[in-house]
Design a protein around this motif. Structure first.
Motif, PDB file in Angstrom:
ATOM      1  N   LEU A   1     -38.592   9.535  46.925  1.00 55.39           N
ATOM      2  CA  LEU A   1     -37.104   9.557  46.512  1.00 55.39           C
ATOM      3  C   LEU A   1     -36.512   8.143  46.068  1.00 55.39           C
ATOM      4  CD1 LEU A   1     -36.172  11.291  50.002  1.00 55.39           C
ATOM      5  CD2 LEU A   1     -36.331  12.304  47.767  1.00 55.39           C
ATOM      6  N   ALA A   2     -37.043   7.042  46.003  1.00 54.02           N
ATOM      7  CA  ALA A   2     -36.407   5.993  45.451  1.00 54.02           C
ATOM      8  C   ALA A   2     -36.517   6.069  44.005  1.00 54.02           C
ATOM      9  CB  ALA A   2     -37.026   4.724  46.060  1.00 54.02           C
ATOM     10  N   LEU A   3     -37.392   6.965  43.489  1.00 56.31           N
ATOM     11  CA  LEU A   3     -37.501   6.605  42.200  1.00 56.31           C
ATOM     12  C   LEU A   3     -36.389   7.321  41.304  1.00 56.31           C
ATOM     13  CD1 LEU A   3     -41.356   7.787  41.889  1.00 56.31           C
ATOM     14  CD2 LEU A   3     -40.347   5.749  41.492  1.00 56.31           C
ATOM     15  N   PRO A   4     -36.116   6.935  40.032  1.00 55.64           N
ATOM     16  CA  PRO A   4     -34.931   7.588  39.482  1.00 55.64           C
ATOM     17  C   PRO A   4     -35.005   9.249  39.275  1.00 55.64           C
ATOM     18  CG  PRO A   4     -35.662   5.629  38.350  1.00 55.64           C
ATOM     19  CD  PRO A   4     -36.661   5.887  39.246  1.00 55.64           C
ATOM     20  N   LYS A   5     -33.767   9.791  39.493  1.00 52.87           N
ATOM     21  CA  LYS A   5     -33.961  11.401  39.159  1.00 52.87           C
ATOM     22  C   LYS A   5     -34.475  11.548  37.753  1.00 52.87           C
ATOM     23  CE  LYS A   5     -31.028  12.696  43.194  1.00 52.87           C
ATOM     24  NZ  LYS A   5     -29.792  13.330  43.921  1.00 52.87           N
ATOM     25  N   GLY A   6     -33.695  10.901  36.814  1.00 51.07           N
ATOM     26  CA  GLY A   6     -34.109  11.276  35.644  1.00 51.07           C
ATOM     27  C   GLY A   6     -35.295  11.524  35.207  1.00 51.07           C
ATOM     28  N   GLN A   7     -36.354  10.789  35.844  1.00 52.54           N
ATOM     29  CA  GLN A   7     -37.809  11.069  35.496  1.00 52.54           C
ATOM     30  C   GLN A   7     -38.403  12.671  35.877  1.00 52.54           C
ATOM     31  OE1 GLN A   7     -40.749   8.023  35.849  1.00 52.54           O
ATOM     32  NE2 GLN A   7     -39.126   6.651  36.298  1.00 52.54           N
ATOM     33  N   SER A   8     -37.765  12.875  37.033  1.00 54.83           N
ATOM     34  CA  SER A   8     -38.120  14.159  37.476  1.00 54.83           C
ATOM     35  C   SER A   8     -37.458  15.440  36.485  1.00 54.83           C
ATOM     36  CB  SER A   8     -37.433  14.540  38.836  1.00 54.83           C
ATOM     37  OG  SER A   8     -38.130  13.703  39.678  1.00 54.83           O
ATOM     38  N   GLU A   9     -36.174  15.248  36.083  1.00 57.57           N
ATOM     39  CA  GLU A   9     -35.568  16.170  35.152  1.00 57.57           C
ATOM     40  C   GLU A   9     -36.065  16.119  33.724  1.00 57.57           C
ATOM     41  OE1 GLU A   9     -31.595  14.341  35.301  1.00 57.57           O
ATOM     42  OE2 GLU A   9     -31.057  15.193  37.153  1.00 57.57           O
ATOM     43  N   ALA A  10     -36.761  14.858  33.343  1.00 56.64           N
ATOM     44  CA  ALA A  10     -37.234  14.936  32.181  1.00 56.64           C
ATOM     45  C   ALA A  10     -38.717  15.602  31.992  1.00 56.64           C
ATOM     46  CB  ALA A  10     -37.623  13.478  31.724  1.00 56.64           C
ATOM     47  N   ALA A  11     -39.303  15.412  33.152  1.00 51.52           N
ATOM     48  CA  ALA A  11     -40.816  16.121  33.307  1.00 51.52           C
ATOM     49  C   ALA A  11     -40.462  17.609  33.325  1.00 51.52           C
ATOM     50  CB  ALA A  11     -41.387  15.698  34.572  1.00 51.52           C
ATOM     51  N   MET A  12     -39.491  18.057  34.191  1.00 50.43           N
ATOM     52  CA  MET A  12     -39.197  19.460  34.277  1.00 50.43           C
ATOM     53  C   MET A  12     -38.625  19.902  33.097  1.00 50.43           C
ATOM     54  SD  MET A  12     -37.313  19.802  37.930  1.00 50.43           S
ATOM     55  CE  MET A  12     -38.381  19.463  39.576  1.00 50.43           C
ATOM     56  N   ALA A  13     -38.084  19.175  32.113  1.00 50.97           N
ATOM     57  CA  ALA A  13     -37.549  19.839  30.759  1.00 50.97           C
ATOM     58  C   ALA A  13     -38.499  19.978  29.850  1.00 50.97           C
ATOM     59  CB  ALA A  13     -36.595  18.729  30.059  1.00 50.97           C
ATOM     60  N   ILE A  14     -39.744  19.248  29.941  1.00 46.43           N
ATOM     61  CA  ILE A  14     -40.990  19.493  29.116  1.00 46.43           C
ATOM     62  C   ILE A  14     -41.704  20.647  29.741  1.00 46.43           C
ATOM     63  CG2 ILE A  14     -40.764  17.282  28.162  1.00 46.43           C
ATOM     64  CD1 ILE A  14     -43.306  16.561  29.707  1.00 46.43           C
ATOM     65  N   GLY A  15     -41.394  21.123  30.794  1.00 44.43           N
ATOM     66  CA  GLY A  15     -42.388  22.281  31.330  1.00 44.43           C
ATOM     67  C   GLY A  15     -43.211  22.015  32.436  1.00 44.43           C
ATOM     68  N   LEU A  16     -43.142  20.664  33.176  1.00 43.60           N
ATOM     69  CA  LEU A  16     -44.146  20.648  34.040  1.00 43.60           C
ATOM     70  C   LEU A  16     -43.909  21.150  35.350  1.00 43.60           C
ATOM     71  CD1 LEU A  16     -44.615  16.798  33.826  1.00 43.60           C
ATOM     72  CD2 LEU A  16     -46.039  18.483  32.772  1.00 43.60           C
ATOM     73  N   ARG A  17     -44.761  21.614  36.174  1.00 45.05           N
ATOM     74  CA  ARG A  17     -44.732  22.393  37.242  1.00 45.05           C
ATOM     75  C   ARG A  17     -44.301  21.288  38.362  1.00 45.05           C
ATOM     76  NH1 ARG A  17     -48.900  25.205  35.128  1.00 45.05           N
ATOM     77  NH2 ARG A  17     -50.442  24.071  36.559  1.00 45.05           N
ATOM     78  N   LYS A  18     -43.988  21.643  39.513  1.00 47.44           N
ATOM     79  CA  LYS A  18     -43.633  21.064  40.681  1.00 47.44           C
ATOM     80  C   LYS A  18     -45.178  20.097  40.995  1.00 47.44           C
ATOM     81  CE  LYS A  18     -40.707  19.055  43.932  1.00 47.44           C
ATOM     82  NZ  LYS A  18     -40.279  19.692  44.980  1.00 47.44           N
ATOM     83  N   GLY A  19     -46.190  20.684  41.161  1.00 45.58           N
ATOM     84  CA  GLY A  19     -47.514  19.859  41.442  1.00 45.58           C
ATOM     85  C   GLY A  19     -47.608  18.939  40.318  1.00 45.58           C
ATOM     86  N   GLN A  20     -47.453  19.175  39.248  1.00 45.72           N
ATOM     87  CA  GLN A  20     -47.580  18.438  38.028  1.00 45.72           C
ATOM     88  C   GLN A  20     -46.644  17.174  37.938  1.00 45.72           C
ATOM     89  OE1 GLN A  20     -47.750  21.083  34.912  1.00 45.72           O
ATOM     90  NE2 GLN A  20     -49.701  21.120  34.482  1.00 45.72           N
ATOM     91  N   LEU A  21     -45.658  17.442  38.276  1.00 44.30           N
ATOM     92  CA  LEU A  21     -44.632  16.281  38.184  1.00 44.30           C
ATOM     93  C   LEU A  21     -44.930  15.345  39.612  1.00 44.30           C
ATOM     94  CD1 LEU A  21     -41.746  15.218  38.104  1.00 44.30           C
ATOM     95  CD2 LEU A  21     -40.792  16.884  39.762  1.00 44.30           C
TER      96      LEU A  21
END
Length: 277
Positions: free
Chosen positions: A143-163
């Motif tokens: 949870l301490a990691l920036p949320k932008g990394q999760s948003e960027a990963a989802m934007a390129i199509g990564l699934r939750k497990g891959q993220l």
């Protein structure tokens, strides 16, 4: 400077008290420096049992804590709520109570021999408590990691497990490493509870048996055991510091800088002195 003066005064007071009580007599320290009987008969077997219980607890608690920590971040309530219940329940119970409960459980409902029950109970208590604490460390680190990394990963199509596997966990491990190592040090130290209460023949229990054999040098035995614990935990933290430095160095970029003349932008043309670029 004030702290150093106070520390020196404390050490002098301890030295004076031990000397006045005759605790610095060579006869009380001789078993540890003359011959190997004390080391091979008492200290080494106790150290082996301490390392065995701590290693088993670490091997089981680390992956279990990681699974529980990730499960607490699940979007599915049927995964998140049971994981949170398990973590909060076992984190709230003292580890000694878990060990005693484990000993009674193995004696009542299993065929584990009486010689092995203390080891099983110590490992069970350490795993249940420390896995719950490690789960919170994992959850907080992610949870301490920036949320932008999760948003960027989802934007390129990564699934939750891959993220989680490719983006979040590799970065969170470095941040979590100091806290994880601190909890591993707690595991090593808490093995002493098994010797004090469950008659598990670990290092602290060996000190009591050894002092009885050598005529009541309990203070000297405890000092030697304390030094061994300090060396063990210092080695563990030193290894973790080295590993953390290696992980941080591995994450540093090694790519070459591309100059403006070498860069090409698809679909763009320009006119320079040497012709069309």
């Amino acid at each position: 400077m004030v702290f150093l003066v106070a520390l020196a005064a404390l050490l002098w007071w301890v030295y004076k008290a031990l000397k006045d009580k005759g605790q610095l007599e060579w006869a009380l320290w001789e078993p540890f420096f003359s011959g190997s009987e004390a080391w091979t008969t008492y200290i080494w077997p106790g150290l082996q049992n301490t390392l065995k219980a701590a290693a088993l607890a670490m091997i089981i608690a680390l992956p279990l804590g990681a699974v529980l920590g990730i499960a607490r971040l699940s979007d599915h309530a049927w995964v998140r709520i049971p994981a949170a219940t398990v973590v909060e329940f076992f984190r709230a119970i003292p580890v000694l109570v878990l060990m005693i409960f484990g000993l009674a459980l193995f004696a009542e409902y299993t065929a584990v021999s009486s010689d092995d029950r203390p080891l099983y109970a110590v490992v069970t208590g350490l795993v249940l408590y420390n896995a719950s604490v490690l789960a919170e460390i994992v959850r907080a680190g992610i949870l301490a990691l920036p949320k932008g990394q999760s948003e960027a990963a989802m934007a390129i199509g990564l699934r939750k497990g891959q993220l989680m596997r490719l983006i979040l966990l590799p970065q969170a491990v470095t941040a979590m490493l100091p806290a994880i190592v601190s909890q591993l040090v707690v595991i090593v130290k808490d093995t002493a509870l098994g010797g004090a209460v469950l008659t598990y023949a670990e290092l602290l229990a060996a000190a009591g048996t050894m002092s009885g054999y050598y005529g009541g040098n309990i203070i000297q035995s405890l000092i030697v055991v304390s030094v061994i614990f300090i060396v063990l935990n210092f080695a563990l933290t030193s290894f973790a510091s080295w590993l953390e430095r290696r992980l941080r160095q591995a994450k540093k970029s090694t790519g070459a800088v591309v100059g403006a003349n070498d860069a090409q932008i698809a679909g763009t043309t320009g006119t320079g002195t040497g012709g069309t670029v």
